[in-house]
Design a protein around this motif. Structure first.
Motif, short mmCIF file in Angstrom:
data_model
loop_
_atom_site.label_atom_id
_atom_site.label_comp_id
_atom_site.label_asym_id
_atom_site.label_seq_id
_atom_site.Cartn_x
_atom_site.Cartn_y
_atom_site.Cartn_z
N TYR A 1 -2.08 14.47 -2.98
CA TYR A 1 -1.06 14.84 -3.96
C TYR A 1 0.14 13.91 -3.79
O TYR A 1 0.61 13.69 -2.66
N GLY A 2 0.62 13.39 -4.91
CA GLY A 2 1.81 12.54 -4.87
C GLY A 2 1.76 11.50 -5.96
O GLY A 2 0.83 11.45 -6.77
N PRO A 3 2.78 10.65 -6.03
CA PRO A 3 2.83 9.63 -7.09
C PRO A 3 1.62 8.71 -7.05
O PRO A 3 1.17 8.30 -5.98
N ASN A 4 1.10 8.38 -8.24
CA ASN A 4 0.01 7.41 -8.31
C ASN A 4 0.18 6.49 -9.53
O ASN A 4 -0.78 6.16 -10.21
N MET A 5 1.43 6.11 -9.74
CA MET A 5 1.79 5.17 -10.80
C MET A 5 2.39 3.92 -10.15
O MET A 5 2.96 3.98 -9.06
N GLY A 6 2.29 2.80 -10.85
CA GLY A 6 2.90 1.57 -10.37
C GLY A 6 4.35 1.45 -10.79
O GLY A 6 4.92 2.33 -11.45
N ASP A 7 4.97 0.35 -10.43
CA ASP A 7 6.39 0.14 -10.70
C ASP A 7 6.72 0.13 -12.19
O ASP A 7 7.85 0.43 -12.59
N TYR A 8 5.74 -0.24 -13.03
CA TYR A 8 6.00 -0.39 -14.45
C TYR A 8 5.28 0.66 -15.30
O TYR A 8 5.25 0.56 -16.52
N ASN A 9 4.68 1.65 -14.63
CA ASN A 9 3.99 2.76 -15.32
C ASN A 9 2.94 2.26 -16.30
O ASN A 9 2.77 2.81 -17.39
N TRP B 1 -8.73 12.32 -11.14
CA TRP B 1 -7.32 11.99 -10.97
C TRP B 1 -6.46 12.63 -12.05
O TRP B 1 -6.91 12.87 -13.16
N HIS B 2 -5.24 12.92 -11.66
CA HIS B 2 -4.17 13.27 -12.60
C HIS B 2 -3.05 12.29 -12.32
O HIS B 2 -2.49 12.26 -11.22
N ARG B 3 -2.71 11.47 -13.30
CA ARG B 3 -1.71 10.43 -13.10
C ARG B 3 -0.31 11.00 -13.30
O ARG B 3 -0.03 11.74 -14.24
N SER B 4 0.57 10.65 -12.38
CA SER B 4 1.95 11.12 -12.44
C SER B 4 2.79 10.28 -11.48
O SER B 4 2.29 9.78 -10.48
N SER B 5 4.06 10.17 -11.81
CA SER B 5 5.00 9.51 -10.89
C SER B 5 5.65 10.51 -9.96
O SER B 5 6.50 10.16 -9.15
N GLY B 6 5.25 11.79 -10.09
CA GLY B 6 5.83 12.85 -9.27
C GLY B 6 4.85 13.45 -8.28
O GLY B 6 3.74 12.95 -8.07
N SER B 7 5.25 14.57 -7.72
CA SER B 7 4.44 15.21 -6.68
C SER B 7 3.18 15.87 -7.21
O SER B 7 2.31 16.25 -6.44
N ASP B 8 3.08 16.01 -8.54
CA ASP B 8 1.89 16.64 -9.11
C ASP B 8 0.76 15.64 -9.35
O ASP B 8 -0.32 16.03 -9.80
N GLY B 9 0.98 14.36 -9.06
CA GLY B 9 -0.11 13.40 -9.14
C GLY B 9 -1.21 13.78 -8.15
O GLY B 9 -0.93 14.33 -7.07
N ARG B 10 -2.47 13.53 -8.52
CA ARG B 10 -3.56 13.95 -7.66
C ARG B 10 -4.71 12.95 -7.70
O ARG B 10 -5.07 12.45 -8.77
N ILE B 11 -5.29 12.68 -6.55
CA ILE B 11 -6.52 11.92 -6.40
C ILE B 11 -7.46 12.76 -5.55
O ILE B 11 -7.14 13.10 -4.41
N GLU C 1 0.86 -1.18 0.00
CA GLU C 1 0.00 0.00 0.00
C GLU C 1 0.90 1.23 0.00
O GLU C 1 1.66 1.46 0.94
N TYR C 2 0.79 2.04 -1.06
CA TYR C 2 1.67 3.18 -1.22
C TYR C 2 1.22 4.38 -0.39
O TYR C 2 2.05 5.15 0.09
N TRP C 3 -0.06 4.54 -0.25
CA TRP C 3 -0.60 5.66 0.52
C TRP C 3 -2.06 5.36 0.87
O TRP C 3 -2.70 4.53 0.23
N ALA C 4 -2.55 6.02 1.91
CA ALA C 4 -3.95 5.85 2.30
C ALA C 4 -4.39 7.08 3.10
O ALA C 4 -3.60 7.66 3.85
#
Length: 324
Positions: A266-274, A243-253, A220-223
């Protein structure tokens, strides 16, 4: 001689033009006339599909959701026991029907009903309304989804906080990969659930993890939990998610219920393989609690961004849009 100067009163009238935001309406359906929920098909041992097809006469949009490249928009029927076309109705029934809607007028709803499931503490049978799309189309980087939803009045009694994993109910998910869409399992899942706490109160929990039908251990990456915004029961409520998908700090849910934020992460919301999003579970009659598990939904809209202002709910605003 006395001079009287007339009193001049200037009334300034300010005309405010509607604000236009950079969002386009991609899809809208009230499950109106012309939309067909087909009979269960594509049976396997423990599952079947009920595709949604046809053009909604009220909105002009057609199922499946072409704007997202959907190759199947359907209710998936997953059962705890093996099923056949003759027995599936004992476990799950889905129907489009006319009811009294959120505004007190007659509307069509999609009613999903799981009647037999696994024992409390396990999920088992479920009936997600899924928009499925091939991974070759790439990701869905920005999306806003809203619909009206209702839980029955006895919903809280269906969740059991005295049994391990018996206290949850799914509201919304998306997953990457899977279903052989790219010969790979998924690497990321967003899930919004309702839980019953130790005090018996219902609350919202949103999380990102790697459980998208993958064989590896759960991470679990975040909750985030929200105990302040109540879970409406026995009445229609407006659910919104972006949502805005990103591997960086601009990701948003972001998500809201009746205009009140339940999460803004705010934060990454991509998996290991994008991997790209291939499955959007608009809602899901799925729970660790007791049967029956019901979903009532209508007024589905999908936009490519926030339609009422960045980070603003459309609960009390009706955004103008042209059909795309």
């Amino acid at each position: 001689m006395t001079f009287f100067m007339p009193l001049l009163i200037f009334v300034s009238i300010c005309l405010i033009a509607p604000t236009t935001f950079a969002a386009n309406l991609l899809f809208k359906s009230n499950f109106g006339k012309g939309v067909v929920l087909n009979a269960p098909t594509a049976f396997s041992t423990n599952s079947a599909w009920q595709p949604l097809t046809g053009t909604d006469s009220e909105t002009g949009y057609s199922w499946p959701v072409a704007a997202l490249g959907s190759d199947l928009s359907a209710v998936q029927l997953i059962t705890v026991d093996p099923i056949t076309p003759d027995t599936i109705g004992n476990y799950i029934t889905n129907v489009i029907r006319s009811i009294t809607g959120p505004k007190g007028t007659a509307v069509n709803e999609l009613f999903q009903n799981v009647k037999i499931k696994a024992p409390v503490g396990t999920g088992g049978s479920q009936a997600p309304l899924m928009i499925k799309r091939p991974s070759a189309l790439g990701d869905v980087n920005d999306l806003y989804i809203t619909y009206w939803f209702k839980y029955p009045t006895d919903f809280p009694s269906k969740l059991d906080n005295t049994v391990s994993a018996g206290n949850w109910r799914a509201q919304f998910e998306f997953k990457t990969g899977g279903y052989n869409s790219n010969n790979s399992v998924g690497d990321y899942r967003l899930v919004i659930n309702i839980l019953k706490g130790a005090d018996g109160a219902l609350y919202w929990r949103t999380s990102g993890d790697n459980q998208a039908n993958a064989p590896w251990p759960r991470i679990e990456y975040w909750a985030e939990e929200n105990h302040a915004v109540s879970v409406p029961v026995g009445k229609w409520f407006k659910f919104e998610v972006y949502w805005h998908r990103s591997s960086g700090s601009d990701g948003r849910i972001w998500a809201a219920v009746d205009g009140q934020e339940i999460v803004d992460y705010y934060g990454p919301n991509m998996g290991d393989y994008n991997l790209p999003i291939t499955r959007i579970f608009v809602n899901n009659a799925y729970s660790g609690g007791y049967a029956t598990v019901e979903s009532h939904s209508t007024g589905l809209e999908i936009w490519d961004g926030f339609p009422c202002g960045i980070g603003k709910s459309c609960y009390s605003i009706t955004p103008a849009a042209t059909k795309n």
